[in-house]
Enzyme design. Structure first.
Site, mmCIF file in Angstrom:
data_model
loop_
_atom_site.group_PDB
_atom_site.id
_atom_site.type_symbol
_atom_site.label_atom_id
_atom_site.label_comp_id
_atom_site.label_asym_id
_atom_site.label_seq_id
_atom_site.Cartn_x
_atom_site.Cartn_y
_atom_site.Cartn_z
ATOM 1 N N CYS A 27 -26.815 16.017 6.568
ATOM 2 C CA CYS A 27 -27.198 16.901 7.678
ATOM 3 C C CYS A 27 -26.785 16.201 8.955
ATOM 4 O O CYS A 27 -26.970 14.976 9.092
ATOM 5 C CB CYS A 27 -28.717 17.136 7.655
ATOM 6 S SG CYS A 27 -29.372 17.990 9.118
ATOM 7 N N CYS A 66 -22.812 21.770 11.360
ATOM 8 C CA CYS A 66 -24.090 21.915 10.666
ATOM 9 C C CYS A 66 -23.774 22.157 9.201
ATOM 10 O O CYS A 66 -23.042 23.098 8.875
ATOM 11 C CB CYS A 66 -24.870 23.098 11.256
ATOM 12 S SG CYS A 66 -26.351 23.566 10.354
#
Length: 255
Positions: free
Chosen positions: A183, A73
């Site tokens: 992302c 992440c």
């Protein structure tokens, strides 16, 4: 050599895009994937809140024997990976937006970065741009709502398309010919983004590069497995049935 599993954590399902690259490169490794589904998205949370969640997940992964942990992440990497490395004895591998390869590939001298607001605001991101941008113009675009669309399994619906068009429009107008997917949720939107921006724009993510870094760390630490099952144990902080349904949707869409 060890058959202990590799831990992979994300705020939700986005890190599965990284897990797939890990499985391709390291077929003998076993994995534990933890989706912090109950606290997703991380993009609007404070740094301390993200550190607290990654600490809790790390404790869970270590309790299950993880030999290395991938913080799959971008937002969590920026907020917490240095703290985790200083606090625990196992290796941690985090995410890094593909600024360097984007700068190398642009022809117009303009690179767009799609990411969460928290990832774009982090010092780590700004240091990366300062290190690699040179004379290339880096345009950043926060993308609120895209993570939630992926978490719903909506990868090509009208609302998702409208968001992608909204966020890529200013980058295209500025002349960006390379866009960085900053992302881990966004690679699941890659077919839609490619359709919206057209074939002249290169889309870059870093899942494969992260997998190669994991392999290097495992080799360095003599932790490579040679006879693992290649299996995945799935964990989540939210509804396990909902998480399983979203995983199935992502697999179906990208099969």
């Amino acid at each position: 050599m060890t058959v202990a599993p590799i831990g992979v954590m994300d705020s939700g399902v986005g890190g599965i895009s990284v897990l797939r690259e890990l499985q391709r490169l390291l077929p003998n490794e076993d994995f534990i994937y933890y989706a912090d589904h109950a606290h997703c998205p991380y993009g609007g949370k404070s740094r301390q809140a993200i550190v607290d969640r990654t600490v809790a997940i790390t404790e869970e992964l270590l309790a299950r024997g993880a030999k290395l942990i991938v913080v799959a992440c971008n937002t969590a990497t920026i907020a917490a990976v240095e703290y985790l490395r200083a606090s625990y004895p196992v290796p941690f591998v985090g995410m890094e937006p593909a600024i360097k390869p984007a700068v190398a590939q642009t022809r117009t001298g303009i690179v767009g970065v799609l990411a969460t607001g928290a990832a774009l605001a982090g010092e780590k991101f700004h240091a990366l741009v300062a290190q690699h941008a040179g004379g290339v113009r880096i345009i950043t675009q926060p993308c609120p709502g895209l993570v939630e669309q992926v978490e719903r399994g909506d990868l090509n619906g009208p609302q998702t398309r409208a968001l992608v068009e909204q966020y890529t429009r200013p980058l295209l107008a500025a002349g960006a010919d390379v866009m960085v997917l900053g992302c881990t949720h966004y690679p699941f939107l890659k077919p839609l983004i490619a359709e919206v921006v057209g074939p002249e724009v290169v889309l870059l993510d870093t899942g494969a590069a992260v997998a190669r870094q994991v392999e290097r760390v495992l080799q360095r630490e003599s932790l490579l497995a040679v006879d693992g099952r290649g299996g995945v144990e799935w964990l989540c902080s939210g509804d396990p049935q909902e998480f399983a349904a979203i995983r199935a949707r992502l697999t179906e869409f990208s099969a």
